[in-house]
Design a protein around this motif. Structure first.
Motif, PDB file in Angstrom:
ATOM      1  N   ILE A 186       0.849  -1.211   0.000  1.00  0.00           N
ATOM      2  CA  ILE A 186       0.000   0.000   0.000  1.00  0.00           C
ATOM      3  C   ILE A 186       0.879   1.254   0.000  1.00  0.00           C
ATOM      4  CG2 ILE A 186      -1.761   1.310   1.271  1.00  0.00           C
ATOM      5  CD1 ILE A 186      -2.845  -1.245  -0.050  1.00  0.00           C
ATOM      6  N   LEU A 240      -6.555   6.433   2.996  1.00  0.00           N
ATOM      7  CA  LEU A 240      -6.765   6.003   4.388  1.00  0.00           C
ATOM      8  C   LEU A 240      -6.652   7.197   5.340  1.00  0.00           C
ATOM      9  CD1 LEU A 240      -4.802   2.660   4.094  1.00  0.00           C
ATOM     10  CD2 LEU A 240      -7.267   2.909   4.468  1.00  0.00           C
ATOM     11  N   VAL A 281       0.578  -4.996   3.941  1.00  0.00           N
ATOM     12  CA  VAL A 281      -0.457  -5.213   4.941  1.00  0.00           C
ATOM     13  C   VAL A 281      -1.277  -6.426   4.522  1.00  0.00           C
ATOM     14  CG1 VAL A 281      -2.114  -3.641   3.849  1.00  0.00           C
ATOM     15  CG2 VAL A 281      -2.280  -4.082   6.284  1.00  0.00           C
ATOM     16  N   PHE A 287      -4.022   2.070  10.237  1.00  0.00           N
ATOM     17  CA  PHE A 287      -3.271   1.391   9.179  1.00  0.00           C
ATOM     18  C   PHE A 287      -1.830   1.153   9.629  1.00  0.00           C
ATOM     19  CE2 PHE A 287      -0.281   1.902   5.607  1.00  0.00           C
ATOM     20  CZ  PHE A 287      -0.578   0.742   4.915  1.00  0.00           C
ATOM     21  N   ARG A 288      -1.199   2.183  10.193  1.00  0.00           N
ATOM     22  CA  ARG A 288       0.208   2.032  10.614  1.00  0.00           C
ATOM     23  C   ARG A 288       0.361   0.912  11.638  1.00  0.00           C
ATOM     24  NH1 ARG A 288       1.104   8.109  10.422  1.00  0.00           N
ATOM     25  NH2 ARG A 288       1.753   8.379   8.255  1.00  0.00           N
ATOM     26  N   ALA A 345       0.386  -2.321   9.527  1.00  0.00           N
ATOM     27  CA  ALA A 345       1.291  -2.402   8.372  1.00  0.00           C
ATOM     28  C   ALA A 345       2.639  -2.966   8.804  1.00  0.00           C
ATOM     29  CB  ALA A 345       1.470  -1.023   7.756  1.00  0.00           C
ATOM     30  N   GLN A 399      -2.390   5.182   0.783  1.00  0.00           N
ATOM     31  CA  GLN A 399      -2.312   5.720   2.150  1.00  0.00           C
ATOM     32  C   GLN A 399      -3.016   7.077   2.246  1.00  0.00           C
ATOM     33  OE1 GLN A 399       1.467   5.476   4.284  1.00  0.00           O
ATOM     34  NE2 GLN A 399       2.147   3.850   2.910  1.00  0.00           N
ATOM     35  N   ASP A 447      -6.634  -7.876   7.233  1.00  0.00           N
ATOM     36  CA  ASP A 447      -6.504  -6.859   8.293  1.00  0.00           C
ATOM     37  C   ASP A 447      -6.994  -5.501   7.800  1.00  0.00           C
ATOM     38  OD1 ASP A 447      -5.410  -8.766   9.913  1.00  0.00           O
ATOM     39  OD2 ASP A 447      -3.334  -8.062   9.726  1.00  0.00           O
ATOM     40  N   LEU A 448      -6.634  -5.173   6.549  1.00  0.00           N
ATOM     41  CA  LEU A 448      -7.037  -3.873   5.999  1.00  0.00           C
ATOM     42  C   LEU A 448      -8.560  -3.821   5.814  1.00  0.00           C
ATOM     43  CD1 LEU A 448      -6.252  -1.131   4.902  1.00  0.00           C
ATOM     44  CD2 LEU A 448      -5.711  -2.186   2.704  1.00  0.00           C
ATOM     45  N   LEU A 466     -10.103  -3.320   9.170  1.00  0.00           N
ATOM     46  CA  LEU A 466      -9.966  -1.933   9.634  1.00  0.00           C
ATOM     47  C   LEU A 466     -11.102  -1.078   9.065  1.00  0.00           C
ATOM     48  CD1 LEU A 466      -8.040   0.243  11.015  1.00  0.00           C
ATOM     49  CD2 LEU A 466      -7.047   0.562   8.732  1.00  0.00           C
ATOM     50  N   ILE A 492      -5.449   6.430   9.149  1.00  0.00           N
ATOM     51  CA  ILE A 492      -4.014   6.235   8.892  1.00  0.00           C
ATOM     52  C   ILE A 492      -3.291   5.658  10.121  1.00  0.00           C
ATOM     53  CG2 ILE A 492      -3.220   8.595   9.439  1.00  0.00           C
ATOM     54  CD1 ILE A 492      -2.032   6.453   6.452  1.00  0.00           C
ATOM     55  N   ASN A 520      -4.492  -0.044  -4.247  1.00  0.00           N
ATOM     56  CA  ASN A 520      -4.254   1.385  -4.013  1.00  0.00           C
ATOM     57  C   ASN A 520      -5.246   2.230  -4.789  1.00  0.00           C
ATOM     58  OD1 ASN A 520      -1.510   1.827  -2.444  1.00  0.00           O
ATOM     59  ND2 ASN A 520      -1.263   0.012  -3.714  1.00  0.00           N
TER      60      ASN A 520
END
Ligand SMILES: Cc1cc2nc3c(=O)[nH]c(=O)nc-3n(C[C@H](O)[C@H](O)[C@H](O)COP(=O)(O)OP(=O)(O)OC[C@H]3O[C@@H](n4cnc5c(N)ncnc54)[C@H](O)[C@@H]3O)c2cc1C
Length: 371
Positions: free
Chosen positions: A48, A55, A101, A64-65, A68, A52, A105-106, A109, A61, A306
């Motif tokens: 990704i 996100l 990632v 996400f971090r 990731a 970003q 999981d993404l 989220l 974000i 993306n």
């Protein structure tokens, strides 16, 4: 005046759209044909980068971090004879420009960021006309804006364009080594923390470390006919025999790399890689649009997820900026989306062409080390 937004598909693009609309106080309903969030494996890791920004716009974000993996940016590039051409190890303090990632999981989220009931599971889109959509098995709903976020084989797409995905000459066979650090520590160490690529003439072997300890293997075959899965002589219905035959197809390659095939479990999944025409557009309609793979399916080159996220955020922003005027929102969104996706589709097609070339290793080295 509010716009009733109906989103078909709870993939990354559809969910990014629903989330950005939610951030702007605009409600939406997402119709997803799968019965529940865990109904289908979500596949491996995603790289990704430009996504970003979407996100960040979605207010996710930091979340996400937290999921990731910066070290997933590590890369090893080898020739089929085992020559190491490039090795990149990510320092601990490196910026997370292209972290990996886990797709599941993404998606979680994004799902967790939406109010209960926005996603309607087990509701497959069937057709739409005159502002009313119909669902498989019964049920209908009114909409002002219908968004096809339903992936490669979109059922919303025919409302806008007759274009269909076509075979690109590439097939991918996906396999995996579960719990690789414990079951095959020497192979896990060889693959490293990120991506391991071996390139030959008309074939490639890509191995990728997943967050759950699985090493996922992608065997690519280029310059293949559309019916390759049934004509290539690999008995995909019999995983052990299929692996033996795949090993034969990689005869002459460095045995350290092909040992990865022998170590895989019995899940062997072949896939044809199809794509929509590069630069596809359609005459804008005020009540219907597409995003993500439904709009611009392209060969895998680290762009699709993306773009789906960027599309979702851009459409959400446009709808929020033109409340009560979906036609203006669609026109604004499609202008940017067509430009962005055409550039990415050209780049993906070029990358696929380089991977398919007899001197793929040299070409890819030049790609990663220009000049
Ligand atoms: C092997 C592989 C590796 C990849 N790696 C990367 C990478 O590293 N980086 C990257 O950026 N991209 C990558 N991609 C591309 C990326 O996975 C896709 O571009 C991205 O998932 C597209 O998202 P989407 O939301 O448009 O569609 P999808 O993720 O396909 O979601 C579509 C959703 O719509 C639902 N749906 C379908 N039909 C209906 C219906 N009739 N009614 C209701 N729901 C429906 C589906 O169940 C699904 O949930 C990869 C692709 C492949 C195949």
């Amino acid at each position: 005046m509010t716009t009733a937004v109906a989103i078909v598909g709870a993939g990354l693009g559809g969910l990014a759209l629903a989330r950005v609309l939610h951030v702007h106080g605009v409600g939406a309903v997402v119709y997803e044909r799968e019965p529940a969030r865990g109904a289908r494996g979500q596949g491996g890791m995603l790289d990704i980068h430009s996504g970003q920004a979407a996100l960040r716009e979605a207010g996710l974000i930091d979340g996400f971090r937290a999921i990731a993996r910066g070290e997933g940016q590590d890369m090893r590039l080898l020739d089929s004879d085992g020559t190491l051409l490039l090795r990149e190890d990510t320092p601990p303090d490196a910026p997370q420009a292209r972290p990996e990632v886990d797709r599941a999981d993404l998606r979680d989220l994004l799902l967790d960021s939406l109010p209960e009931g926005v996603v309607r599971w087990g509701r497959a889109f069937e057709s739409a006309a005159d502002g009313v959509l119909r669902l498989e098995g019964g049920g209908s709903a009114r909409y002002d804006l219908l968004v096809g976020a339903d992936g490669a084989n979109s059922r919303v797409r025919p409302l806008l364009t007759p274009a269909r995905p076509a075979h690109t000459g590439q097939h991918v066979v996906e396999l995996g080594i579960p719990d690789a650090d414990r079951t095959h520590p020497e192979l896990a160490a060889m693959v490293g923390r990120g991506n391991y690529w071996v390139l030959g003439d008309g074939q490639s072997l890509g191995a990728q470390r997943n967050g759950d300890g699985r090493v996922r293997l992608y065997l690519s075959f280029y310059r293949t006919p559309a019916d390759w899965i049934t004509t290539c002589g690999v008995p995909f219905h019999d995983p052990e025999a299929a692996k033996a035959r795949l090993l034969e197809l990689f005869a002459g390659w460095d045995p350290r790399s092909t040992a990865l095939i022998g170590a895989c479990d019995d899940v062997v999944v072949p896939r044809a890689i199809t794509a929509l025409p590069v630069g596809l557009t359609w005459p804008s309609r005020p009540d219907t649009t597409l995003l993500g793979d439904a709009a611009h399916l392209m060969p895998p080159a680290g762009e699709g997820a993306n773009l789906a996220l960027l599309d979702g955020a851009a459409l959400g922003r446009a709808v929020a900026g033109h409340r009560g005027d979906p036609g203006a929102a669609v026109a604004e969104y499609e202008r940017g989306m067509f430009e962005r996706s055409a550039a990415a589709a050209r780049q993906s097609a070029q990358l696929q062409e380089a991977m398919a070339a007899p001197d793929a290793a040299r070409r890819m080295l030049a790609f990663f080390q220009p000049g």
